[in-house]
Design a protein around this motif. Structure first.
Motif, PDB file in Angstrom:
ATOM      1  N   TYR A  54      38.541 128.512 -17.497  1.00  0.00           N
ATOM      2  CA  TYR A  54      39.179 129.817 -17.319  1.00  0.00           C
ATOM      3  C   TYR A  54      40.699 129.713 -17.214  1.00  0.00           C
ATOM      4  O   TYR A  54      41.391 130.724 -17.235  1.00  0.00           O
ATOM      5  CB  TYR A  54      38.652 130.513 -16.060  1.00  0.00           C
ATOM      6  CG  TYR A  54      37.146 130.552 -15.924  1.00  0.00           C
ATOM      7  CD1 TYR A  54      36.303 130.410 -17.032  1.00  0.00           C
ATOM      8  CD2 TYR A  54      36.547 130.716 -14.677  1.00  0.00           C
ATOM      9  CE1 TYR A  54      34.921 130.432 -16.905  1.00  0.00           C
ATOM     10  CE2 TYR A  54      35.169 130.748 -14.532  1.00  0.00           C
ATOM     11  CZ  TYR A  54      34.362 130.601 -15.643  1.00  0.00           C
ATOM     12  OH  TYR A  54      32.997 130.624 -15.502  1.00  0.00           O
TER      13      TYR A  54
ATOM     14  N   THR B 277      20.849 131.978 -12.685  1.00  0.00           N
ATOM     15  CA  THR B 277      21.905 131.485 -11.812  1.00  0.00           C
ATOM     16  C   THR B 277      21.820 132.187 -10.461  1.00  0.00           C
ATOM     17  O   THR B 277      21.125 133.179 -10.296  1.00  0.00           O
ATOM     18  CB  THR B 277      23.286 131.739 -12.439  1.00  0.00           C
ATOM     19  OG1 THR B 277      23.355 133.106 -12.880  1.00  0.00           O
ATOM     20  CG2 THR B 277      23.530 130.831 -13.624  1.00  0.00           C
TER      21      THR B 277
ATOM     22  N   ARG C 128      31.013 136.471 -12.057  1.00  0.00           N
ATOM     23  CA  ARG C 128      30.883 135.025 -11.888  1.00  0.00           C
ATOM     24  C   ARG C 128      29.757 134.468 -12.751  1.00  0.00           C
ATOM     25  O   ARG C 128      29.863 133.368 -13.301  1.00  0.00           O
ATOM     26  CB  ARG C 128      30.634 134.705 -10.414  1.00  0.00           C
ATOM     27  CG  ARG C 128      30.633 133.219 -10.113  1.00  0.00           C
ATOM     28  CD  ARG C 128      30.694 132.940  -8.619  1.00  0.00           C
ATOM     29  NE  ARG C 128      29.434 133.259  -7.951  1.00  0.00           N
ATOM     30  CZ  ARG C 128      29.314 134.100  -6.929  1.00  0.00           C
ATOM     31  NH1 ARG C 128      30.379 134.727  -6.467  1.00  0.00           N
ATOM     32  NH2 ARG C 128      28.154 134.310  -6.354  1.00  0.00           N
ATOM     33  N   ASN C 129      28.680 135.227 -12.908  1.00  0.00           N
ATOM     34  CA  ASN C 129      27.577 134.795 -13.760  1.00  0.00           C
ATOM     35  C   ASN C 129      27.893 135.017 -15.234  1.00  0.00           C
ATOM     36  O   ASN C 129      27.599 134.167 -16.081  1.00  0.00           O
ATOM     37  CB  ASN C 129      26.304 135.543 -13.380  1.00  0.00           C
ATOM     38  CG  ASN C 129      25.659 134.980 -12.125  1.00  0.00           C
ATOM     39  OD1 ASN C 129      25.818 133.808 -11.818  1.00  0.00           O
ATOM     40  ND2 ASN C 129      24.937 135.811 -11.401  1.00  0.00           N
TER      41      ASN C 129
ATOM     42  N   TYR D 102      37.408 134.159  -8.332  1.00  0.00           N
ATOM     43  CA  TYR D 102      36.924 135.087  -7.319  1.00  0.00           C
ATOM     44  C   TYR D 102      37.851 136.305  -7.227  1.00  0.00           C
ATOM     45  O   TYR D 102      39.022 136.246  -7.620  1.00  0.00           O
ATOM     46  CB  TYR D 102      36.882 134.415  -5.944  1.00  0.00           C
ATOM     47  CG  TYR D 102      36.027 133.182  -5.863  1.00  0.00           C
ATOM     48  CD1 TYR D 102      34.659 133.273  -5.610  1.00  0.00           C
ATOM     49  CD2 TYR D 102      36.582 131.910  -6.023  1.00  0.00           C
ATOM     50  CE1 TYR D 102      33.864 132.134  -5.520  1.00  0.00           C
ATOM     51  CE2 TYR D 102      35.795 130.774  -5.945  1.00  0.00           C
ATOM     52  CZ  TYR D 102      34.442 130.887  -5.697  1.00  0.00           C
ATOM     53  OH  TYR D 102      33.655 129.757  -5.617  1.00  0.00           O
TER      54      TYR D 102
ATOM     55  N   VAL E 268      33.553 124.453 -12.818  1.00  0.00           N
ATOM     56  CA  VAL E 268      33.174 125.424 -13.834  1.00  0.00           C
ATOM     57  C   VAL E 268      34.349 126.292 -14.274  1.00  0.00           C
ATOM     58  O   VAL E 268      34.413 126.729 -15.425  1.00  0.00           O
ATOM     59  CB  VAL E 268      32.013 126.306 -13.318  1.00  0.00           C
ATOM     60  CG1 VAL E 268      32.463 127.179 -12.143  1.00  0.00           C
ATOM     61  CG2 VAL E 268      31.445 127.188 -14.439  1.00  0.00           C
ATOM     62  N   ALA E 269      35.304 126.557 -13.378  1.00  0.00           N
ATOM     63  CA  ALA E 269      36.420 127.446 -13.711  1.00  0.00           C
ATOM     64  C   ALA E 269      37.507 126.778 -14.536  1.00  0.00           C
ATOM     65  O   ALA E 269      38.473 127.445 -14.923  1.00  0.00           O
ATOM     66  CB  ALA E 269      37.026 128.021 -12.429  1.00  0.00           C
TER      67      ALA E 269
ATOM     68  N   ARG F  87      30.683 135.094 -16.921  1.00  0.00           N
ATOM     69  CA  ARG F  87      31.595 134.108 -17.505  1.00  0.00           C
ATOM     70  C   ARG F  87      30.853 132.810 -17.832  1.00  0.00           C
ATOM     71  O   ARG F  87      31.089 132.186 -18.874  1.00  0.00           O
ATOM     72  CB  ARG F  87      32.758 133.844 -16.538  1.00  0.00           C
ATOM     73  CG  ARG F  87      33.786 134.956 -16.477  1.00  0.00           C
ATOM     74  CD  ARG F  87      34.988 134.553 -15.643  1.00  0.00           C
ATOM     75  NE  ARG F  87      34.668 134.443 -14.236  1.00  0.00           N
ATOM     76  CZ  ARG F  87      34.833 135.412 -13.332  1.00  0.00           C
ATOM     77  NH1 ARG F  87      35.323 136.594 -13.720  1.00  0.00           N
ATOM     78  NH2 ARG F  87      34.529 135.237 -12.065  1.00  0.00           N
ATOM     79  N   LYS F  88      29.966 132.398 -16.943  1.00  0.00           N
ATOM     80  CA  LYS F  88      29.183 131.182 -17.196  1.00  0.00           C
ATOM     81  C   LYS F  88      28.312 131.351 -18.436  1.00  0.00           C
ATOM     82  O   LYS F  88      28.184 130.420 -19.250  1.00  0.00           O
ATOM     83  CB  LYS F  88      28.300 130.862 -15.989  1.00  0.00           C
ATOM     84  CG  LYS F  88      29.056 130.404 -14.756  1.00  0.00           C
ATOM     85  CD  LYS F  88      28.100 130.200 -13.595  1.00  0.00           C
ATOM     86  CE  LYS F  88      28.848 129.825 -12.329  1.00  0.00           C
ATOM     87  NZ  LYS F  88      27.938 129.743 -11.145  1.00  0.00           N
TER      88      LYS F  88
ATOM     89  N   SER G 242      34.607 125.626  -7.324  1.00  0.00           N
ATOM     90  CA  SER G 242      35.379 126.047  -8.491  1.00  0.00           C
ATOM     91  C   SER G 242      34.803 127.337  -9.083  1.00  0.00           C
ATOM     92  O   SER G 242      33.624 127.437  -9.383  1.00  0.00           O
ATOM     93  CB  SER G 242      35.341 124.943  -9.553  1.00  0.00           C
ATOM     94  OG  SER G 242      35.994 125.359 -10.729  1.00  0.00           O
ATOM     95  N   GLU G 243      35.669 128.337  -9.209  1.00  0.00           N
ATOM     96  CA  GLU G 243      35.241 129.629  -9.755  1.00  0.00           C
ATOM     97  C   GLU G 243      36.444 130.576  -9.760  1.00  0.00           C
ATOM     98  O   GLU G 243      37.488 130.275  -9.165  1.00  0.00           O
ATOM     99  CB  GLU G 243      34.091 130.209  -8.916  1.00  0.00           C
ATOM    100  CG  GLU G 243      33.440 131.467  -9.452  1.00  0.00           C
ATOM    101  CD  GLU G 243      33.028 131.363 -10.902  1.00  0.00           C
ATOM    102  OE1 GLU G 243      33.812 131.855 -11.737  1.00  0.00           O
ATOM    103  OE2 GLU G 243      31.961 130.805 -11.202  1.00  0.00           O
TER     104      GLU G 243
END
Length: 399
Positions: free
Chosen positions: A141, A378, A385-386, A101, A137-138, A388-389, A98-99
């Motif tokens: 979003y 991370t 990607r990092n 990309y 995790v996404a 947003r986390k 989940s992300e």
């Protein structure tokens, strides 16, 4: 007259033909990307004349390669296979986590976006297609069926710049109807080459805030996304300069002017919105150049922010050698800022980020002074990607 009518009729037929072609009447649509039941993803590209087609993106697991400058992790493009009707395909060998990309196709050496995917991302002047995979995790979003905040494009007068500049402002759900309620404010800063749209478009910040607030994981707050390029009125094509190509090479970047001017933004927001106009209700964070700005804005205004977040902050890049007083007496400013006992200080960075050592050196300084902060490391490098986390995590710790 008959000749004129014939020409008009032909033109209308031509126009209708283009419209039908655009709508692909009768054509079988190509689905790309397609998230399969087992979590793998299939990418498709149609070109019967192509000799070699590859897909490149940050969903591909990086490989370690040795260069004269040291060892780096690089996500190498992977080959696609041609099938019927000139449709090239590639399916990932395993489920994609989940992300959010970004990816593109490389067709006989030329990079192209996925024309079957209407979701396109602009990062400075580079266009890529977007893949959003849920189930982890996404999930924050996605646009969900929850109360939504309002996103506004707001202009403020900057005496420092000498012209009006634009901000993106998020007000939480209920702001318009809660006529007397006042809110804390989070200021979110972008990286070099970015603008006031970057966190909204690439960072999914407004979706993150909607979902966190709706779930009770974050308090309702106003979020202000600034343009950190003090020489710019606003994002490309959103200002009076016309069709300029977006670039990282902008004047007055990381040389103190933006940091000096920042109180103008805070004063404007406090004077325009129903804010809790005090340090205890203000936070600032940023990625890369925005982390650099957040560091020095907070150090030079110790009574302005009670919460600070540095995401892959571009410290130790040599910009601090600029003669601006913003960057002088660093050690004393650190002592003065933390003597005010900020409520929360966060540092996040990827394990392969090129700024890793500089951030580690800054953490060593804080450790030597016995200063408390939260650190998050991370996987991966200097990537959205990092960031947003980090924002998702940071916003939950505020106020």
């Amino acid at each position: 007259m008959k000749k004129i009518l014939t020409i008009i009729a032909a033109a209308l037929l031509c126009t209708a033909g283009f419209a039908q072609q655009a709508l692909q009447w009768g054509a079988k649509p190509i689905v790309s990307p397609e998230i399969n039941a087992d979590g793998t993803v299939t990418f498709r590209y149609q070109n019967a004349k192509a000799v070699k087609v590859q897909v490149s993106g940050d969903f591909i697991k990086p490989q370690k390669i040795q260069t004269p400058m040291g060892e780096f992790e690089v996500a190498m493009p992977v080959d696609m296979k041609e099938g019927q009707d000139g449709i090239w395909e590639y399916t990932t060998p395993e489920a994609v986590p989940s992300e959010m990309y970004t990816y593109s196709f490389i067709v006989d050496g030329k990079t192209e976006i996925d024309m079957n995917n209407a979701w396109v991302n602009r990062d400075i002047s580079t266009l890529t297609s977007v893949l959003l995979v849920g189930g982890g995790v996404a999930d924050d979003y996605f646009i969900k069926n929850v109360p939504h905040g309002t996103v506004s494009k707001v202009w403020y007068p900057s005496k420092t710049a000498g012209f009006n500049r634009r901000l993106t402002v998020y007000t939480p759900a209920g702001y318009e109807t809660s006529k007397k309620t006042k809110y804390p404010v989070l200021y979110v800063l972008h990286g070099i080459g970015g603008d006031e749209d970057a966190w909204q478009d690439q960072g999914r910040a407004c979706q993150i805030m909607d979902n966190l607030i709706a779930a009770g994981k974050a308090k309702p707050m106003i979020v202000v996304f600034t343009n950190g390029n003090i020489s710019q009125e606003a994002a490309p094509l959103q200002n009076s300069t016309g069709y300029n190509i977006p670039t990282m090479s902008l004047p007055q970047t990381m040389e103190g002017t933006f940091e000096t001017s920042f109180p103008e933004i805070v004063n404007f927001i406090d004077g325009t919105y129903r804010t809790i106009a005090k340090k205890q209700s203000r936070a600032i964070c940023g990625l890369s150049m925005g982390g650099f700005h957040s560091l020095y804005i907070s150090l030079n205004n110790p009574d302005m922010f009670n919460y600070v977040g540095l995401f892959s902050a571009a410290i130790g890049t040599g910009n601090e050698n600029n003669p601006s007083p913003i960057y002088t007496d660093f050690d004393k400013k650190v002592d003065a800022f933390f003597a005010k006992k900020p409520a929360y200080y966060f540092i996040g960075i990827g394990s392969t980020d090129f700024l890793y050592k500089a951030n580690a050196d800054y953490r060593s300084l804080l450790d030597s002074k016995g200063i408390n902060y939260e650190y998050m490391e991370t996987d991966g490098g200097h990537i959205w990607r990092n960031w947003r986390k980090y924002l998702d995590h940071f916003a939950q710790k505020l106020f």
